[in-house]
Design an enzyme around this catalytic site. Structure first.
Site, PDB file in Angstrom:
ATOM      1  N   HIS A   1       0.828  -1.219   0.000  1.00  0.00           N
ATOM      2  CA  HIS A   1       0.000   0.000   0.000  1.00  0.00           C
ATOM      3  C   HIS A   1       0.855   1.258   0.000  1.00  0.00           C
ATOM      4  CE1 HIS A   1      -4.090   1.658   0.605  1.00  0.00           C
ATOM      5  NE2 HIS A   1      -3.447   2.672   1.171  1.00  0.00           N
TER       6      HIS A   1
ATOM      7  N   ASP B   1       0.206   5.555  -1.056  1.00  0.00           N
ATOM      8  CA  ASP B   1      -0.827   6.528  -1.406  1.00  0.00           C
ATOM      9  C   ASP B   1      -0.341   7.646  -2.314  1.00  0.00           C
ATOM     10  OD1 ASP B   1      -3.546   6.156  -0.349  1.00  0.00           O
ATOM     11  OD2 ASP B   1      -2.516   5.847   1.551  1.00  0.00           O
TER      12      ASP B   1
ATOM     13  N   HIS C   1      -8.599  -1.919   7.317  1.00  0.00           N
ATOM     14  CA  HIS C   1      -9.632  -0.875   7.509  1.00  0.00           C
ATOM     15  C   HIS C   1     -10.982  -1.403   7.979  1.00  0.00           C
ATOM     16  CE1 HIS C   1      -7.999   3.045   6.458  1.00  0.00           C
ATOM     17  NE2 HIS C   1      -7.338   2.495   5.461  1.00  0.00           N
TER      18      HIS C   1
HETATM   19 ZN   LIG Z   1      -5.598   3.206   4.412  1.00  0.00          ZN
END
Ligand SMILES: [Zn+2]
Length: 411
Positions: free
Chosen positions: A48, A50, A220
């Protein structure tokens, strides 16, 4: 006796310090070199990052020179190269309705997917799209960093399985079932629970993702959603960016009881570097800072006063460290096994960083720390990439199996 003891006390600290210094310096150099050697043999897959939304907020791929070192960003091509990143799941982050106005989540998601594809196409000498584990390995041999796409937030599909299928067709290879807020069909970790986990439609989404070969990402989501996804999914799932809750008691982290269920599913938990998820001291401090800002807001403080207060709190904040990230990795290894732990930095989605893991160039330092702790090269390879690649292959295999049984699909 007293004299002799005094002498020992005088001599001992200096001798120990000298010894440690000499040994520490030599050892650090060797471990880092060994880390670099290992990372040449297997692609490091980060779960991950961003940067797409960070680039979007700076005007898009045409406005940011990703091939040059960017001071304000944790990610750019020179840093990725220094960090020996082999494949990156770029987050197609989609704001929720109450965050930054997310009125058209499917359109926003399409734009983010498009942004990743444009970014990747713009730097063909360094980046290449990847849709399968084979693509990642082929790109790695060609010395290119693979671009993989993960949608962050299941609200992106606007409760349409048809939209989900088209996102797969556009190259999306995982979807995080929720972001910060509970959706119409899945409870989030950081919002009130409305469904007790997944709804019947939420289960259908998981099954359709399995059929397509899109990884089900349960970072999440609430614990009940994690449990439901693990129960329903017939393919390995991922936690693309979550750490261990028994070390830092944050709801975004994974509790031991769920870590222990991951081996039977075959999935992977990719450790998040967010200081508040990594260090319990930071988490507690951030909670108090938030409480303080809520009090100020309730008392009618203006935005300048709130910003000043936040700045003052940030200055005194405790730090997380690279060593603590290694502690999470080892804890998840101990709970779930060496085949089920990976890396999911969350760089450029996090606003502060652990000491020693400031940006994407620092991955070799983390590997060096694990080698210093006695990790074997084969285990390091699993952590940095082989586990993620195995999960991608197993999910693709499960999809082929499921696709051979035809399903009625209205649209
Ligand atoms: Zn996140």
């Amino acid at each position: 006796m007293a004299v002799r003891l005094g002498l020992v006390l005088l001599v001992l600290p200096a001798a120990v310090a000298l010894h440690l210094n000499a040994q520490g310096a030599t050892a650090a150099r060797d471990y880092r070199a060994e880390a670099l050697r290992i990372l040449k043999t297997v692609p490091l897959v980060d779960g991950h990052n961003d940067i797409p939304d960070a680039i979007r907020s700076r005007g898009g791929p045409d406005s940011v020179d990703f091939s040059a070192t960017q001071l304000g960003l944790m990610t750019d091509i020179p840093k990725l190269r220094a960090g020996m990143v082999g494949a990156q799941f770029w987050a197609a982050y989609v704001p929720t309705t109450t965050m930054h106005g997310g009125e058209h989540p499917a359109v926003y998601a399409l734009e983010q997917v498009g942004l990743v594809r444009r970014l990747c196409a713009r730097y063909p000498r360094d980046l290449a799209m990847a849709y399968t584990a084979d693509d990642v390995e082929r790109n790695f041999r060609a010395r290119k960093i693979s671009c993989l796409i993960g949608i962050e937030g299941g609200h992106a599909i606007e409760s349409s399985l048809g939209a989900l299928r088209m996102f797969y067709a556009l190259g999306v290879r995982y979807m995080t079932l929720t972001h910060w807020e509970t959706t119409d069909w899945a409870d989030a970790a950081t919002d009130s629970a409305k469904h007790g986990g997944l709804t019947a439609f939420g289960e259908q989404v998981v099954r359709e993702m399995n059929r397509l070969g899109m990884l089900v990402d349960i970072s999440h989501v609430s614990d009940n959603t994690m449990l439901d996804a693990l129960r329903v999914s017939t393919a390995p799932v991922i936690f693309s960016h979550s750490s261990a809750r028994s070390i830092s008691n944050h709801v975004r982290n994974v509790p031991d009881s769920i870590l222990k269920l991951v081996p039977a599913n075959g999935g992977v938990v990719m450790v998040n570097f967010n200081p508040g998820f990594v260090s319990e001291a930071v988490r507690v401090y951030e909670d108090s800072a938030q409480a303080r800002s809520n009090t100020l807001r309730a008392a009618g403080a203006d935005s300048a006063a709130l910003a000043d207060s936040a700045k003052a709190w940030a200055k005194r904040a405790p730090h997380a460290t690279l060593q603590q990230v290694a502690d999470h990795i080892e804890h998840i290894r101990d709970m779930a096994g060496i085949d089920h732990v990976g890396l999911g930095s969350d760089f450029d989605g996090i606003t502060s960083v652990p000491d020693g893991l400031e940006n994407t160039s620092k991955f070799p330092d983390l590997v060096a720390e694990l080698l210093r702790r006695g990790w074997k090269a084969d285990d390091v390879k699993k952590l940095v990439g082989l586990n993620a690649l195995r999960v991608m292959r197993d999910a693709a295999k499960a999809a082929r199996r499921l696709q051979s049984a035809s399903v009625a699909q209205p649209y």
